[in-house]
Write a protein that holds these residues in place. Sequence first.
Motif, PDB file in Angstrom:
ATOM      1  N   UNK A  49       0.755  -1.246   0.000  1.00 53.78           N
ATOM      2  CA  UNK A  49       0.000   0.000   0.000  1.00 53.78           C
ATOM      3  C   UNK A  49       0.784   1.294   0.000  1.00 53.78           C
ATOM      4  N   UNK A  50       2.117   1.242  -0.128  1.00 53.92           N
ATOM      5  CA  UNK A  50       2.891   2.487  -0.204  1.00 53.92           C
ATOM      6  C   UNK A  50       2.796   3.110  -1.582  1.00 53.92           C
ATOM      7  N   UNK A  51       2.497   2.311  -2.585  1.00 58.95           N
ATOM      8  CA  UNK A  51       2.189   2.788  -3.935  1.00 58.95           C
ATOM      9  C   UNK A  51       0.780   2.323  -4.241  1.00 58.95           C
ATOM     10  N   UNK A  52       0.025   3.190  -4.873  1.00 57.86           N
ATOM     11  CA  UNK A  52      -1.365   2.864  -5.131  1.00 57.86           C
ATOM     12  C   UNK A  52      -1.642   2.783  -6.622  1.00 57.86           C
ATOM     13  N   UNK A  53      -1.901   1.596  -7.069  1.00 56.87           N
ATOM     14  CA  UNK A  53      -2.430   1.339  -8.399  1.00 56.87           C
ATOM     15  C   UNK A  53      -3.234   0.057  -8.210  1.00 56.87           C
ATOM     16  N   UNK A  54      -4.564   0.173  -8.175  1.00 60.07           N
ATOM     17  CA  UNK A  54      -5.406  -0.957  -7.766  1.00 60.07           C
ATOM     18  C   UNK A  54      -5.109  -2.277  -8.480  1.00 60.07           C
ATOM     19  N   UNK A  55      -4.849  -2.244  -9.764  1.00 63.97           N
ATOM     20  CA  UNK A  55      -4.570  -3.489 -10.478  1.00 63.97           C
ATOM     21  C   UNK A  55      -3.320  -4.168  -9.924  1.00 63.97           C
ATOM     22  N   UNK A  56      -2.265  -3.400  -9.712  1.00 63.98           N
ATOM     23  CA  UNK A  56      -1.040  -3.983  -9.154  1.00 63.98           C
ATOM     24  C   UNK A  56      -1.289  -4.500  -7.740  1.00 63.98           C
ATOM     25  N   UNK A  57      -1.962  -3.711  -6.935  1.00 65.32           N
ATOM     26  CA  UNK A  57      -2.248  -4.142  -5.569  1.00 65.32           C
ATOM     27  C   UNK A  57      -3.041  -5.440  -5.552  1.00 65.32           C
ATOM     28  N   UNK A  58      -4.030  -5.552  -6.431  1.00 68.13           N
ATOM     29  CA  UNK A  58      -4.855  -6.758  -6.506  1.00 68.13           C
ATOM     30  C   UNK A  58      -4.029  -7.966  -6.946  1.00 68.13           C
ATOM     31  N   UNK A  59      -3.185  -7.777  -7.945  1.00 67.98           N
ATOM     32  CA  UNK A  59      -2.371  -8.889  -8.445  1.00 67.98           C
ATOM     33  C   UNK A  59      -1.366  -9.393  -7.405  1.00 67.98           C
ATOM     34  N   UNK A  60      -0.895  -8.498  -6.561  1.00 68.94           N
ATOM     35  CA  UNK A  60       0.194  -8.847  -5.645  1.00 68.94           C
ATOM     36  C   UNK A  60      -0.248  -9.144  -4.219  1.00 68.94           C
ATOM     37  N   UNK A  61      -1.482  -8.856  -3.887  1.00 68.59           N
ATOM     38  CA  UNK A  61      -1.909  -8.901  -2.480  1.00 68.59           C
ATOM     39  C   UNK A  61      -1.699 -10.240  -1.794  1.00 68.59           C
ATOM     40  N   UNK A 154       8.044   5.685  -0.637  1.00 67.05           N
ATOM     41  CA  UNK A 154       9.026   4.599  -0.543  1.00 67.05           C
ATOM     42  C   UNK A 154       9.448   4.501   0.916  1.00 67.05           C
ATOM     43  N   UNK A 155      10.150   3.453   1.205  1.00 67.31           N
ATOM     44  CA  UNK A 155      10.706   3.339   2.559  1.00 67.31           C
ATOM     45  C   UNK A 155      11.686   4.473   2.779  1.00 67.31           C
ATOM     46  N   UNK A 156      11.813   4.874   4.029  1.00 65.85           N
ATOM     47  CA  UNK A 156      12.713   5.970   4.384  1.00 65.85           C
ATOM     48  C   UNK A 156      14.153   5.588   4.063  1.00 65.85           C
ATOM     49  N   UNK A 157      14.938   6.509   3.592  1.00 63.66           N
ATOM     50  CA  UNK A 157      14.569   7.892   3.298  1.00 63.66           C
ATOM     51  C   UNK A 157      13.937   7.980   1.909  1.00 63.66           C
ATOM     52  N   UNK A 158      12.795   8.618   1.821  1.00 61.11           N
ATOM     53  CA  UNK A 158      12.072   8.745   0.552  1.00 61.11           C
ATOM     54  C   UNK A 158      12.594   9.975  -0.189  1.00 61.11           C
ATOM     55  N   UNK A 159      13.778   9.834  -0.744  1.00 59.32           N
ATOM     56  CA  UNK A 159      14.466  10.955  -1.390  1.00 59.32           C
ATOM     57  C   UNK A 159      13.654  11.548  -2.538  1.00 59.32           C
ATOM     58  N   UNK A 160      13.017  10.700  -3.328  1.00 62.79           N
ATOM     59  CA  UNK A 160      12.283  11.209  -4.478  1.00 62.79           C
ATOM     60  C   UNK A 160      11.082  12.054  -4.064  1.00 62.79           C
ATOM     61  N   UNK A 161      10.455  11.749  -2.950  1.00 59.08           N
ATOM     62  CA  UNK A 161       9.346  12.586  -2.482  1.00 59.08           C
ATOM     63  C   UNK A 161       9.860  13.997  -2.203  1.00 59.08           C
ATOM     64  N   UNK A 162      11.022  14.092  -1.579  1.00 60.46           N
ATOM     65  CA  UNK A 162      11.600  15.406  -1.282  1.00 60.46           C
ATOM     66  C   UNK A 162      11.961  16.143  -2.563  1.00 60.46           C
TER      67      UNK A 162
END
Length: 173
Positions: A49-61, A154-162
Amino acid sequence: MPSLQASHVAACTACHGPQGRATPSGYFPRIAGKPEEYLYQQLLNFRDGRRSYPLMGHLLQHLDDGMLRGMARYFAALDVPYPPPEPPASTAARLVRGAQLVRQGDAARGIPACTQCHGAQLTGSLPAVPGLLGLSRDYLNSQLGAWRAGRRAARAPDCMAQVAKGLALEDVA
């Protein structure tokens, strides 16, 4: 764990294209040849759930860490050629600014050069920094927007968010 076969990742290639090369639509990225650790972390991010794209989440859950690791290993090992680059569809001023951000960054705004992490040729850095080479403008825009809006993490440190939050909208374009 036995290695995965192409039939085990058929669902992936429906969107990411044959051999994980990406699709012509430009929204689904190339996953072939990306660093294994990066791919594994992204699969975990979608599943958890750190990235949200329902199809991917459903396939991988329901897939365990071992299966995700095997999928990451499979696609990381693929060595398929990149298609020729498309000509840029932007103004000369935007291309100059883009080149500046890619090669030098913007120190005044605390934005490092893309090449600092993603490599001089933008092909990524081991163990877990992906290449940007061959990603479409639409995909990059959507991912930077997701980081800016807090819909991708992403897991810390989430450099790209910054970095994404420090970019002006004109810079994203």
